[in-house]
Structure formats: structure tokens, C-alpha cells
Design a protein around this motif. Structure first.
Motif, PDB file in Angstrom:
ATOM      1  N   PRO A  38       0.548  -1.309  -0.035  1.00 24.23           N
ATOM      2  CA  PRO A  38       0.155   0.028  -0.071  1.00 24.23           C
ATOM      3  C   PRO A  38       1.084   1.079   0.043  1.00 24.23           C
ATOM      4  CG  PRO A  38      -0.940  -1.596   1.647  1.00 24.23           C
ATOM      5  CD  PRO A  38       0.307  -2.224   1.109  1.00 24.23           C
ATOM      6  N   HIS A  39       0.362   2.524  -0.486  1.00 22.89           N
ATOM      7  CA  HIS A  39       0.868   3.719  -0.669  1.00 22.89           C
ATOM      8  C   HIS A  39       0.027   4.638  -0.068  1.00 22.89           C
ATOM      9  CE1 HIS A  39       2.950   7.349  -1.984  1.00 22.89           C
ATOM     10  NE2 HIS A  39       4.064   6.449  -2.180  1.00 22.89           N
ATOM     11  N   ASP A  40       0.407   5.445   0.790  1.00 26.67           N
ATOM     12  CA  ASP A  40      -0.102   6.374   1.677  1.00 26.67           C
ATOM     13  C   ASP A  40      -0.650   7.582   0.566  1.00 26.67           C
ATOM     14  OD1 ASP A  40      -0.259   5.336   3.952  1.00 26.67           O
ATOM     15  OD2 ASP A  40       1.571   6.580   4.759  1.00 26.67           O
ATOM     16  N   CYS A  41      -1.785   8.578   1.134  1.00 24.27           N
ATOM     17  CA  CYS A  41      -2.083   9.544   0.357  1.00 24.27           C
ATOM     18  C   CYS A  41      -1.111  10.539   0.235  1.00 24.27           C
ATOM     19  CB  CYS A  41      -3.358  10.080   0.869  1.00 24.27           C
ATOM     20  SG  CYS A  41      -4.944   9.218   0.585  1.00 24.27           S
ATOM     21  N   VAL A  42      -0.871  11.476  -0.640  1.00 23.84           N
ATOM     22  CA  VAL A  42      -0.054  12.588  -0.709  1.00 23.84           C
ATOM     23  C   VAL A  42      -0.953  13.812  -0.680  1.00 23.84           C
ATOM     24  CG1 VAL A  42       1.566  13.848  -2.348  1.00 23.84           C
ATOM     25  CG2 VAL A  42       1.567  11.320  -2.344  1.00 23.84           C
ATOM     26  N   PRO A  43      -0.495  14.610   0.215  1.00 27.08           N
ATOM     27  CA  PRO A  43      -1.438  15.886   0.321  1.00 27.08           C
ATOM     28  C   PRO A  43      -1.194  16.942  -0.892  1.00 27.08           C
ATOM     29  CG  PRO A  43      -0.205  15.694   2.269  1.00 27.08           C
ATOM     30  CD  PRO A  43       0.492  14.635   1.301  1.00 27.08           C
ATOM     31  N   VAL A  44      -2.180  17.715  -1.382  1.00 22.20           N
ATOM     32  CA  VAL A  44      -2.083  18.364  -2.387  1.00 22.20           C
ATOM     33  C   VAL A  44      -2.695  19.931  -1.944  1.00 22.20           C
ATOM     34  CG1 VAL A  44      -2.193  16.618  -4.134  1.00 22.20           C
ATOM     35  CG2 VAL A  44      -4.199  17.548  -3.480  1.00 22.20           C
ATOM     36  N   GLY A  45      -2.568  20.837  -2.785  1.00 19.73           N
ATOM     37  CA  GLY A  45      -3.156  22.013  -2.800  1.00 19.73           C
ATOM     38  C   GLY A  45      -4.473  22.233  -3.187  1.00 19.73           C
ATOM     39  N   ALA A  46      -5.047  23.125  -2.712  1.00 16.39           N
ATOM     40  CA  ALA A  46      -6.631  23.277  -3.204  1.00 16.39           C
ATOM     41  C   ALA A  46      -6.875  23.513  -4.727  1.00 16.39           C
ATOM     42  CB  ALA A  46      -7.337  24.338  -2.437  1.00 16.39           C
ATOM     43  N   MET A  47      -6.040  24.124  -5.295  1.00 15.48           N
ATOM     44  CA  MET A  47      -6.089  24.401  -6.676  1.00 15.48           C
ATOM     45  C   MET A  47      -5.412  23.409  -7.611  1.00 15.48           C
ATOM     46  SD  MET A  47      -8.275  26.519  -7.138  1.00 15.48           S
ATOM     47  CE  MET A  47      -8.385  26.983  -8.667  1.00 15.48           C
ATOM     48  N   ASP A  48      -4.671  22.669  -6.919  1.00 12.48           N
ATOM     49  CA  ASP A  48      -3.905  21.645  -7.854  1.00 12.48           C
ATOM     50  C   ASP A  48      -4.865  20.726  -8.525  1.00 12.48           C
ATOM     51  OD1 ASP A  48      -1.516  22.494  -6.733  1.00 12.48           O
ATOM     52  OD2 ASP A  48      -1.205  20.601  -5.229  1.00 12.48           O
ATOM     53  N   PRO A  49      -4.352  20.417  -9.655  1.00 13.07           N
ATOM     54  CA  PRO A  49      -5.423  19.645 -10.745  1.00 13.07           C
ATOM     55  C   PRO A  49      -5.689  18.425 -10.162  1.00 13.07           C
ATOM     56  CG  PRO A  49      -3.430  20.744 -12.020  1.00 13.07           C
ATOM     57  CD  PRO A  49      -3.205  20.770 -10.632  1.00 13.07           C
ATOM     58  N   LEU A  50      -6.772  17.926 -10.259  1.00  9.70           N
ATOM     59  CA  LEU A  50      -7.282  16.482 -10.102  1.00  9.70           C
ATOM     60  C   LEU A  50      -7.258  15.644 -11.390  1.00  9.70           C
ATOM     61  CD1 LEU A  50      -8.415  14.293  -8.321  1.00  9.70           C
ATOM     62  CD2 LEU A  50     -10.833  15.157  -8.804  1.00  9.70           C
ATOM     63  N   TYR A  51      -7.895  16.159 -12.508  1.00  4.31           N
ATOM     64  CA  TYR A  51      -7.804  15.632 -13.700  1.00  4.31           C
ATOM     65  C   TYR A  51      -7.882  16.576 -14.937  1.00  4.31           C
ATOM     66  CZ  TYR A  51     -12.843  15.894 -13.814  1.00  4.31           C
ATOM     67  OH  TYR A  51     -14.185  16.295 -13.843  1.00  4.31           O
ATOM     68  N   ILE A  52      -7.665  16.022 -15.884  1.00  7.62           N
ATOM     69  CA  ILE A  52      -7.731  16.939 -17.257  1.00  7.62           C
ATOM     70  C   ILE A  52      -8.839  16.122 -18.127  1.00  7.62           C
ATOM     71  CG2 ILE A  52      -5.721  18.257 -17.275  1.00  7.62           C
ATOM     72  CD1 ILE A  52      -4.715  16.518 -19.535  1.00  7.62           C
ATOM     73  N   LEU A  53      -9.910  16.547 -18.655  1.00  6.36           N
ATOM     74  CA  LEU A  53     -10.769  15.891 -19.608  1.00  6.36           C
ATOM     75  C   LEU A  53     -11.014  16.436 -20.836  1.00  6.36           C
ATOM     76  CD1 LEU A  53     -12.733  13.324 -19.577  1.00  6.36           C
ATOM     77  CD2 LEU A  53     -14.523  15.068 -18.329  1.00  6.36           C
ATOM     78  N   TYR A  54     -10.806  15.591 -21.905  1.00  6.32           N
ATOM     79  CA  TYR A  54     -11.056  16.311 -23.150  1.00  6.32           C
ATOM     80  C   TYR A  54     -12.446  16.324 -23.546  1.00  6.32           C
ATOM     81  CZ  TYR A  54      -6.171  15.919 -23.928  1.00  6.32           C
ATOM     82  OH  TYR A  54      -4.589  16.059 -23.919  1.00  6.32           O
ATOM     83  N   THR A  55     -13.089  17.432 -24.169  1.00  8.84           N
ATOM     84  CA  THR A  55     -14.464  17.659 -24.195  1.00  8.84           C
ATOM     85  C   THR A  55     -14.954  16.643 -25.431  1.00  8.84           C
ATOM     86  OG1 THR A  55     -13.944  19.373 -25.879  1.00  8.84           O
ATOM     87  CG2 THR A  55     -14.373  19.844 -23.356  1.00  8.84           C
ATOM     88  N   SER A  56     -16.240  16.776 -25.287  1.00  3.82           N
ATOM     89  CA  SER A  56     -16.959  15.822 -26.452  1.00  3.82           C
ATOM     90  C   SER A  56     -17.540  16.492 -27.473  1.00  3.82           C
ATOM     91  CB  SER A  56     -18.132  15.002 -25.829  1.00  3.82           C
ATOM     92  OG  SER A  56     -19.081  15.780 -25.309  1.00  3.82           O
ATOM     93  N   GLY A  57     -16.817  17.990 -27.832  1.00  4.45           N
ATOM     94  CA  GLY A  57     -17.395  18.635 -28.738  1.00  4.45           C
ATOM     95  C   GLY A  57     -17.199  18.011 -29.940  1.00  4.45           C
ATOM     96  N   THR A  58     -18.047  18.790 -31.157  1.00  2.74           N
ATOM     97  CA  THR A  58     -18.171  18.160 -32.609  1.00  2.74           C
ATOM     98  C   THR A  58     -17.370  18.609 -33.299  1.00  2.74           C
ATOM     99  OG1 THR A  58     -20.111  19.306 -32.803  1.00  2.74           O
ATOM    100  CG2 THR A  58     -20.457  17.394 -31.891  1.00  2.74           C
ATOM    101  N   THR A  59     -16.731  19.589 -33.047  1.00  3.27           N
ATOM    102  CA  THR A  59     -15.948  20.241 -34.076  1.00  3.27           C
ATOM    103  C   THR A  59     -14.449  20.911 -33.483  1.00  3.27           C
ATOM    104  OG1 THR A  59     -16.976  22.537 -33.757  1.00  3.27           O
ATOM    105  CG2 THR A  59     -17.922  21.159 -35.470  1.00  3.27           C
ATOM    106  N   GLY A  60     -13.442  21.088 -34.381  1.00  6.92           N
ATOM    107  CA  GLY A  60     -12.221  21.398 -33.757  1.00  6.92           C
ATOM    108  C   GLY A  60     -11.393  20.752 -32.964  1.00  6.92           C
ATOM    109  N   LEU A  61     -10.170  21.432 -32.878  1.00  5.64           N
ATOM    110  CA  LEU A  61      -9.288  20.385 -31.854  1.00  5.64           C
ATOM    111  C   LEU A  61      -9.919  20.241 -30.608  1.00  5.64           C
ATOM    112  CD1 LEU A  61      -6.117  22.227 -33.294  1.00  5.64           C
ATOM    113  CD2 LEU A  61      -6.857  20.112 -33.753  1.00  5.64           C
TER     114      LEU A  61
END
Length: 626
Positions: free
Chosen positions: A155-178
Motif C-alpha cells: 500500500p501507498h499513503d495519500c499525498v497532500p495536495v493544494g486546493a487548486m492543484d489539478p485532479l484531472y484533465i478531461l477532453y471535451t466531447s465537442g463535435t468540431t475543432g481540436l
């Protein structure tokens, strides 16, 4: 599958492969518990996960690999669909080959001894494949086997993070463009998701929650993984379809068999059920009283209606009503029991059991009323976006809102969201009841995105430049005098007919009133006199015997009767399918571009690209285009 120790051990596996706080872990997996474990294990380390929807093929996956540059990719050998298996490992290998960036390690979950759905078994037998899935070929020096890596890890313990540190990035499901990749900050997201489960959706800790979506979309992140687990609710993962696994009664079987309390789904799923089972015969094979005993109001969370307001079938149990919702910090997974598979490949991450249902796109009038008549329950819609992470507008049942919301509204602004409707030309607020661009006055509430990954300039220009001081939702709608909000279309889906702004969804709402149409779309066709004129695309429910000419005449009459001559609606065609993304969106812009003879690119998220050629041929047969 295991409990909290599985997540902490997988965190150790990631650490052993060099993952540290702030690193990217890309997850490309089917709807299996290991995908959720990978998300939680990554968050436990303060690393950032980027879960890519499994419907993307190699080319689009390679674009995302190049953009986010993950150190580690977590995947599986196969995914299972009603009529086929999806070779995730093969798609991943091809994507890495195309990509300039090469991950250090790929961790592969090999699904062995896992029999397919009943229809999939037939498919495999036809292909002379084994009834059981074989392990993927591993790349020496790069690939690790999930099961052996986890079994040997501590097992590995939790690592503390800052309030504004990123949890995830998620690509949008938009129908056009990059693709755009909104960044989700940790602390506010955790707090607000916990709050929504009670105050929007009316859930109590210990009840069973089912978000019938995909982990690759924002609904899956917020309401399959994080929100229910933070609130100590069992969450259901379902690897299947609303129809074809094996029949249109699949959703209702899961609801009944597993004591689901609340369910969150998309109108696309309901339309699929309605198309295949218009009379609700499959759903009736499951005991409604039992469902009502185990499902309270399926909606955004409000008290049950009074007995006098209930339809006769519901009066039997006046205290229970089915609500149908149409739409961090380092954390330790609150999973306390083992994850389970059934023959249809759904699994639950348990805590206890059972209450409601929700949807995540605008529900058309016909489907909404079909649900009410078929299931004798309130049907409520709500609205939010990938960028926001949670509902902008809703019927907040936990705050006492009544379940009988205005038809075709998506509720009222949720606390924290200062919603305005602005004129697209001058940026001034329009009068109540007038169509305009929906925008949110800054600052945005907790849980919203904080940037676009490695695209800070695009973040500003896309969302905040058009209306200074506001977040531009890029949706068009109306703020009614009674404070309800209606979404009429994406801004780009408003059709300018001789200077009149005609909402595509308003035309579509009138079209489905014809009665035989299960889903439809409206596109703007260039016109030398009026600028553009609307053209309807209609998909019929099963069993319709009228001629297509008669259907079209009736549709045109319904639109003219509902909207008036101002819509200039004189053309429609019947097709068997529309070009929808896997998240349920109809790509009207690309269809319109095709019909107008303009260059267009079929979005990679389109589920069935052959829908484009079918629409083109139907328009040509009708003489609408050459």
C-alpha cells in the motif's frame, strides 16, 4: 475485486513506474472497476489522470497522448459491446505507434475468464473465437500485467495536495475543432460534488446511485466516480447499452435487481428504448411496485408530490415516487465491499443500496411525455457542461424544489451560478422571455474548470472574451419570468431565417409533436432570399406504416402550426439514423455543412459515420440538394 487496499496498492505500482505529484496518467479502459481504481489511485498520489473515452480509435487517442504526454498509460485487453468486442490493446498499440510521445509504461488489465454478453457470445462463435477472452500480447520492456503488478505491491499513503492543484484533465466531447482539455482543481470539486448528492439529487448516504453514462465523459468523472463515493453511496458501473443487452428492458432489470435509488441517464438512451419498445412492454415485465419501493423520485431531488397530484398507478405508494433526472484533496477510496460482475458486465462499488434517475442533455417534449405516460413518474431535466463539472441549472429537490418543473425547462440556477441571458451583438442582458446567449457572471463557483491544459490563451479567448466579466456557455436559451431556464440550442445551431433567429430545438420540438417521430434534427440550408431555411431530418419509431410523404406533410403542418410561417419550414426527410456522438449529441453543424456543399470533417466521436451518407441521399432523393 478488492477494497481500499487495491487502490493504495495500485498507487504503489504507479509510484514504482516513476509517477509523482503533478505527473499525467492516461486511462483508456472500458467500463470496468479497474478504471475507477486507476482514477482513485492516481488522485491518491496528487498525480493527474486523463481518462480518454473508449470510443476513440487510435488516431484520436494518439492526439491526446501527444497533447498531455503521459508517463504511464493504463488500459485493458478488450471492452465488450452487445455485438462485438473492442480491442483496446490493439488500438492503444497503434496510437502509441502514431504518437511522437512514448509513455514509459503501459499497465494492462487482462480480462480473462470473462464471458461475453449473450449476443456477444454468438458473435464470438461466428468468428470462431473462444467463448472466453484471451490475454493481450504484451510489449516487452514497456507493458505490465495489472494483476501481477498489484498483487506484488505494498500500500501507498495519500499525498497532500493544494486546493487548486489539478485532479484531472478531461477532453471535451465537442463535435468540431481540436480537442480542449479543461483542468479540474481538487478541493472545490470534492466539496461541491458532496453537496450536490444531497441538495440537488436528494440522495442519502448508503443508497444506491446509478449514473448510466461512461467514465470517459464528465458525468462519469463526477457522478460515477467521485460524487457518490464521497457521499458514501454505492455507485453502479454498467458495461452495456439501453437496448440490445439483451433487450430494451435492460435498464429496468438493473434498477429492480439491484435496488437502485436514483438513476442519471441521457435522453438519447430513453429515445433508444422508446424506439424499440414504444408500448413499454419490456419495462412492464419488471414489477413497478418493486421498483417504486426501491426507487424514490428519480430527479434532481425534491419532496414527493402530494397523493392528490399522483397518477393512479402511483397512488398505491404515495410516499414513494420515481424521480427521473434528465439532466481533491488526496482522497482515500471509500469502497468497503468487493466490486461485482453480473452476466451483463455491470458492476457496483458497494456501500449499501437504493433511489433515483437523471439525464444530461435536453430532453425533447415527446420523449419526456412518453416517459411520464409509460412509467407514471415525474420527469425532470437539468443542464451543465464538461467545463462546469456539475449542474448550472436544476430542480434542487434537496432544497425543497417541487418535482413538477416547467415543461422543457432545465430548472432554475443552482446556488453559486449567476446566470444571465445576453444579446449576442451588444452583450447587454435581454428581457426575460427573450432568446439570447446564456452566460454566467464571474466568479465561477467551486468545482468549475480552472484552465485548459497547456492552452491558457485559448482558455481566455474561448470562454471569456466575447462577454467580458462572464463565462460564455455557448448555449442559447431563455430566462423566463418565473426564473426557469430553457436551453434552445447551441449558439451555432440558431438558424437565421430572413432576420428571425429560429431555434433548432424549437423546430424539433414541433416536429416530434407529429407523433411518429422518435428523434429528429433541424439544419439550416442556405437560401438566396431568406439567408437560411430550416430542413428537418426525422427518425421514425418502430412499426410506423404511414408513407414517408404523409409523414413529411404532417411534420410540416406541425411546425407551421406551432411556430408559424416565420420559420419558413417547408422541407423534411425521413432517415433511419442521425449522426450522433457517443455522448448523444447530434452534429448539426457538420450535417449542415455537408448539405450546403461546404467542406467538413466527420468528428471522431460520431458513433456511426454512415449516417452522413444516408442523410445526403435522403436530401438528394427529395430534391432538396443536388
Amino acid at each position: 475485486m478488492g477494497n481500499t487496499k487495491t487502490g493504495s496498492r495500485f498507487s504503489r505500482v504507479l509510484v514504482d513506474q516513476g509517477i509523482q505529484k503533478g505527473d499525467i496518467v492516461l486511462i483508456y479502459m472500458p467500463m470496468v472497476p479497474q478504471a475507477v481504481v486507476a482514477m482513485l489511485a492516481t488522485a491518491r498520489l496528487g498525480a493527474i489522470h486523463s481518462l480518454v473515452f473508449g470510443g476513440f480509435a487510435s488516431k484520436e487517442l494518439s492526439v491526446r497522448i501527444n497533447h498531455c504526454k503521459p508517463k504511464v498509460i493504463v488500459s485493458a485487453n478488450v471492452g465488450i459491446e452487445p455485438s462485438r468486442t473492442v480491442n483496446y490493446k490493439g488500438l492503444l498499440d497503434a496510437a502509441i505507434e502514431m504518437s511522437d510521445h512514448k509513455p514509459k509504461t503501459c499497465i494492462i488489465h487482462n480480462r480473462t475468464g470473462c464471458s461475453c454478453m449473450s449476443v456477444s457470445t454468438d458473435y464470438l462463435e461466428k468468428q470462431n473465437e473462444a467463448a472466453y477472452i484471451s490475454e493481450a500480447d504484451m510489449v516487452k520492456g514497456r507493458d505490465l500485467q495489472w494483476s501481477s503488478a498489484v498483487s506484488d505491491a505494498k500500500p501507498h499513503d495519500c499525498v497532500p495536495v493544494g486546493a487548486m492543484d489539478p485532479l484531472y484533465i478531461l477532453y471535451t466531447s465537442g463535435t468540431t475543432g481540436l480537442p480542449k482539455a479543461p483542468v479540474r482543481p481538487s478541493a472545490g470539486y470534492a466539496v461541491v460534488l458532496y453537496w450536490t448528492m444531497k441538495h440537488i439529487y436528494g440522495m442519502e448516504p448508503g443508497e444506491v446511485w446509478w449514473a448510466a453514462s461512461d467514465l470517459g465523459w464528465v458525468v462519469g468523472h463526477s457522478y460515477i466516480c467521485y460524487a457518490p463515493l464521497l457521499h458514501r453511496n454505492t455507485t453502479v458501473l454498467y458495461e452495456g447499452k439501453p437496448v440490445g443487452t439483451p433487450d430494451p428492458g435492460a435498464f429496468f432489470r438493473v434498477i429492480q435487481d439491484h435496488n437502485v435509488t436514483s438513476m442519471f441517464t441521457a435522453p438519447t438512451a430513453l429515445r433508444a428504448i422508446r424506439k424499440e419498445d414504444f408500448d413499454g412492454n419490456h419495462s412492464k415485465s419488471y414489477s413497478f411496485p418493486k421498483i417504486l419501493l426501491t426507487l424514490e423520485i428519480l430527479s434532481l431531488a425534491s419532496p414527493c408530490p402530494s397523493p392528490s397530484a399522483l397518477s393512479p398507478p402511483t397512488k398505491i405508494l404515495p410516499q414513494l415516487a420515481l424521480k427521473l433526472f434528465l439532466f481533491p484533496l488526496s482522497i482515500k477510496s471509500p469502497l468497503t465491499n468487493k466490486c461485482m460482475f453480473t452476466n451483463n458486465h455491470w458492476c457496483s462499488l458497494p456501500l449499501t443500496a437504493s433511489k433515483s434517475l437523471c439525464c444530461r442533455e435536453i430532453c425533447d417534449h415527446e420523449t419526456l411525455h412518453w416517459c411520464r405516460e409509460t412509467f407514471k413518474v415525474p420527469v425532470i431535466d437539468h443542464w451543465w457542461q464538461t467545463e462546469t463539472g456539475w449542474a448550472i441549472t436544476a430542480t434542487c429537490l434537496g432544497l425543497g424544489d417541487e418535482a413538477t418543473a416547467r415543461d422543457q425547462s432545465i430548472g432554475k440556477p443552482v446556488p453559486g451560478w449567476d446566470v444571465h441571458v445576453l444579446d449576442s451583438d451588444n452583450g447587454q442582458e435581454v428581457s426575460r422571455g427573450q432568446l439570447g446567449n446564456i452566460a454566467v457572471k464571474l466568479p465561477l463557483p467551486p468545482g468549475s474548470f480552472s484552465s485548459l491544459w497547456q492552452q491558457g490563451d485559448r482558455f481566455v479567448t474561448t470562454y471569456f472574451q466575447k462577454f467580458p466579466g462572464y463565462y460564455d456557455t455557448m448555449d442559447a436559451g431563455i430566462h423566463h419570468p418565473d426564473d426557469f431556464i430553457s436551453i434552445n440550442a447551441r449558439v451555432d445551431d440558431v438558424i437565421n431565417v430572413a432576420g428571425h433567429r429560429i431555434s433548432a430545438s424549437a423546430v424539433e420540438e414541433a416536429m416530434v409533436n407529429q407523433g411518429d417521430i422518435v428523434e429528429c434534427a433541424t439544419i439550416g440550408l442556405k437560401d438566396s432570399l431568406k439567408g437560411h431555411v430550416p430542413v428537418g431530418l426525422c427518425v421514425l419509431r418502430s412499426g410506423v406504416t404511414k408513407s414517408e410523404d404523409q409523414i413529411v406533410k404532417e411534420v410540416i403542418h406541425c411546425v407551421r402550426d406551432s411556430i408559424g410561417p416565420v420559420a419558413a419550414f417547408k422541407s423534411a426527410v425521413v432517415v433511419s439514423k442521425l449522426p450522433r456522438t457517443r455522448s448523444g449529441k447530434i452534429s448539426r453543424q457538420t450535417v449542415a455543412a455537408m448539405a450546403n456543399g461546404e467542406e467538413f470533417k466527420i468528428p471522431p466521436t460520431i458513433e456511426d459515420p454512415t449516417a452522413y451518407s444516408e442523410v445526403r441521399e435522403a436530401l438528394q432523393r427529395a430534391g432538396i440538394i443536388s
